[in-house]
Design a protein around this motif. Structure first.
Motif, PDB file in Angstrom:
ATOM      1  N   UNK A 108       0.857  -1.183   0.000  1.00 26.82           N
ATOM      2  CA  UNK A 108       0.000   0.000   0.000  1.00 26.82           C
ATOM      3  C   UNK A 108       0.899   1.242   0.000  1.00 26.82           C
ATOM      4  N   UNK A 109       0.279   2.392  -0.212  1.00 28.70           N
ATOM      5  CA  UNK A 109       1.057   3.624  -0.256  1.00 28.70           C
ATOM      6  C   UNK A 109       1.747   3.875   1.084  1.00 28.70           C
ATOM      7  N   UNK A 110       3.042   4.107   1.080  1.00 30.27           N
ATOM      8  CA  UNK A 110       3.709   4.506   2.322  1.00 30.27           C
ATOM      9  C   UNK A 110       3.309   5.938   2.682  1.00 30.27           C
ATOM     10  N   UNK A 111       3.647   6.345   3.885  1.00 30.70           N
ATOM     11  CA  UNK A 111       3.376   7.722   4.290  1.00 30.70           C
ATOM     12  C   UNK A 111       4.133   8.685   3.375  1.00 30.70           C
ATOM     13  N   UNK A 112       3.599   9.911   3.265  1.00 35.57           N
ATOM     14  CA  UNK A 112       4.190  10.897   2.359  1.00 35.57           C
ATOM     15  C   UNK A 112       5.655  11.148   2.676  1.00 35.57           C
ATOM     16  N   UNK A 113       5.998  11.197   3.952  1.00 36.37           N
ATOM     17  CA  UNK A 113       7.388  11.438   4.331  1.00 36.37           C
ATOM     18  C   UNK A 113       8.288  10.301   3.859  1.00 36.37           C
ATOM     19  N   UNK A 114       7.804   9.060   3.964  1.00 31.96           N
ATOM     20  CA  UNK A 114       8.581   7.911   3.499  1.00 31.96           C
ATOM     21  C   UNK A 114       8.752   7.948   1.981  1.00 31.96           C
ATOM     22  N   UNK A 115       7.683   8.333   1.274  1.00 34.83           N
ATOM     23  CA  UNK A 115       7.752   8.406  -0.187  1.00 34.83           C
ATOM     24  C   UNK A 115       8.777   9.452  -0.611  1.00 34.83           C
ATOM     25  N   UNK A 116       8.734  10.613   0.029  1.00 30.22           N
ATOM     26  CA  UNK A 116       9.673  11.679  -0.315  1.00 30.22           C
ATOM     27  C   UNK A 116      11.106  11.251  -0.021  1.00 30.22           C
ATOM     28  N   UNK A 117      11.310  10.626   1.132  1.00 34.89           N
ATOM     29  CA  UNK A 117      12.661  10.172   1.477  1.00 34.89           C
ATOM     30  C   UNK A 117      13.134   9.105   0.497  1.00 34.89           C
ATOM     31  N   UNK A 118      12.250   8.203   0.118  1.00 35.51           N
ATOM     32  CA  UNK A 118      12.615   7.167  -0.835  1.00 35.51           C
ATOM     33  C   UNK A 118      13.035   7.734  -2.177  1.00 35.51           C
TER      34      UNK A 118
END
Length: 397
Positions: free
Chosen positions: A173-183
């Protein structure tokens, strides 16, 4: 969504080719330029002609462009290939054409092709409409001025593609926005071997690269999460609309928060002291407060050494929100990915003691007389660092 926005989205989806970009001061003549019509980059030449222009030759054709579902212009698609020129333009809009005024700077121009002679054009002015248009096609602000990829295909790049796919494989599922940005940052930095020095020397370039990379990562994530959903028929219109709204709302909410996350990482690498969403008067929460809320509420801390920065992907309608977020600070700053704002709005911002901060590459899209008063991200960081270096350490640790 407004009717014009709905119509623009539908037209782009149904067209043979479509293109968009922000209207600039060069287009309206507010920079002193007398260029003819709207410049179209060579990568979008198929919007104008079936075959690219040949160097050494000029060519043109007359087309009908219906604007805002309201009125039609007999306009000219041109390729200039003689002499030193090698460019495409759309010209001839007639007297009284309403979208070449100063107030249109920063609006989003959209042109879609249906046949070789029939086109439609739209101009979106409000921040909400522009954000919704970008969300509908999952476009980043840096993906304007090119053919719109209606299918949403991710552009292949061997250097980073494998890393993005590895990140996506970790989640169902979609990770949290902060995790997506860091990734996205980690994938980009590893793929292109970005050093700590580059994050300090080229923050404007790094930020835009991270933003674009995250849009690509998000497209991969969408394909994975929704692949099963879209592979089966929907049971009802309501179920289809529910999923469509879910997709659009996630795209819009992610874009704004991701910008804040990327800025925070830039500030951290540049060793600035700051606090996100610090509480000021009346429970207001500016996006960034330098150094922090403890200093802000300490009335012995010099007000001139406090800095407030808002972060908004588009700002034509939203810039005033920043003005009331910190009473102790006279001059506020606003970082935006907006490419161009009208002279009238820039004067209002100046009168309200608001300074725009934009990526260095975007400054040229603003009226020339206001460009010196607009800061790039590098300049903003240098200004904050200078303030913090002159302060006693016990104030900001």
């Amino acid at each position: 969504m407004s009717e014009i926005l709905n119509s623009a989205i539908r037209s782009v989806q149904q067209s043979k080719a479509a293109w968009c970009r922000y209207i600039t001061g060069n287009d309206t003549g507010t920079t002193g330029s007398h260029q003819a019509g709207f410049y179209i980059p060579k990568c979008a030449s198929r919007l104008l002609f079936e075959e690219p222009g040949r160097k050494g030759e000029n060519k043109e054709k007359i087309v009908q462009i219906k604007w805002q579902d309201d009125f039609t212009t007999d306009s000219c698609m041109k390729y200039y290939g003689q002499g030193t020129r090698n460019e495409y333009r759309v010209t001839r809009f007639g007297r009284g054409f309403p979208f070449l005024q100063d107030d249109n700077v920063g609006d989003l121009l959209i042109i879609a092709k249906f046949t070789e002679e029939d086109y439609v054009g739209y101009v979106l002015s409000s921040d909400d409409d522009i954000d919704d248009f970008f969300a509908s096609f999952n476009l980043s602000p840096g993906e304007t001025n090119q053919i719109i990829d209606v299918a949403g295909n991710v552009k292949p790049d061997d250097k980073i593609d494998h890393l993005l796919q590895q990140f996506v494989a970790q989640y169902s599922h979609f990770p949290e926005t902060r995790q997506m940005a860091q990734g996205a940052r980690e994938c980009f930095n590893e793929a292109y071997r970005i050093s700590e020095g580059a994050l300090k020397a080229k923050p404007d370039e790094m930020l835009l690269s991270w933003v674009d990379t995250e849009y690509r990562l998000f497209k991969y994530m969408e394909e994975k999460v929704y692949s099963d959903v879209i592979s089966h028929p929907f049971n009802s219109i309501d179920s289809f609309v529910k999923i469509a709204n879910e997709v659009l709302n996630r795209r819009k909410s992610r874009a704004g928060k991701s910008l804040e996350h990327h800025l925070a990482d830039i500030f951290t690498h540049n060793e600035l002291v700051f606090e996100e969403q610090a509480i000021t008067e009346d429970n207001k929460k500016p996006d960034f407060l330098f150094p922090n809320s403890e200093c802000y509420h300490n009335l012995h801390f010099p007000a001139d050494d406090l800095v407030v920065l808002g972060a908004k992907t588009t700002c034509k309608d939203r810039w005033r929100q920043v003005l009331s977020e910190a009473d102790r600070v006279d001059t506020k700053y606003l970082f935006t990915l907006q490419q161009g704002v009208s002279k009238n709005q820039l004067k209002e911002m100046q009168d309200s003691r608001l300074t725009l901060v934009v990526p260095r590459q975007y400054i040229s899209s603003f009226p020339i007389e206001y460009q010196p008063s607009i800061s790039d991200l590098t300049g903003f960081i240098q200004m904050v660092r200078k303030k913090q270096e002159s302060l006693p350490k016990y104030y900001i640790i």
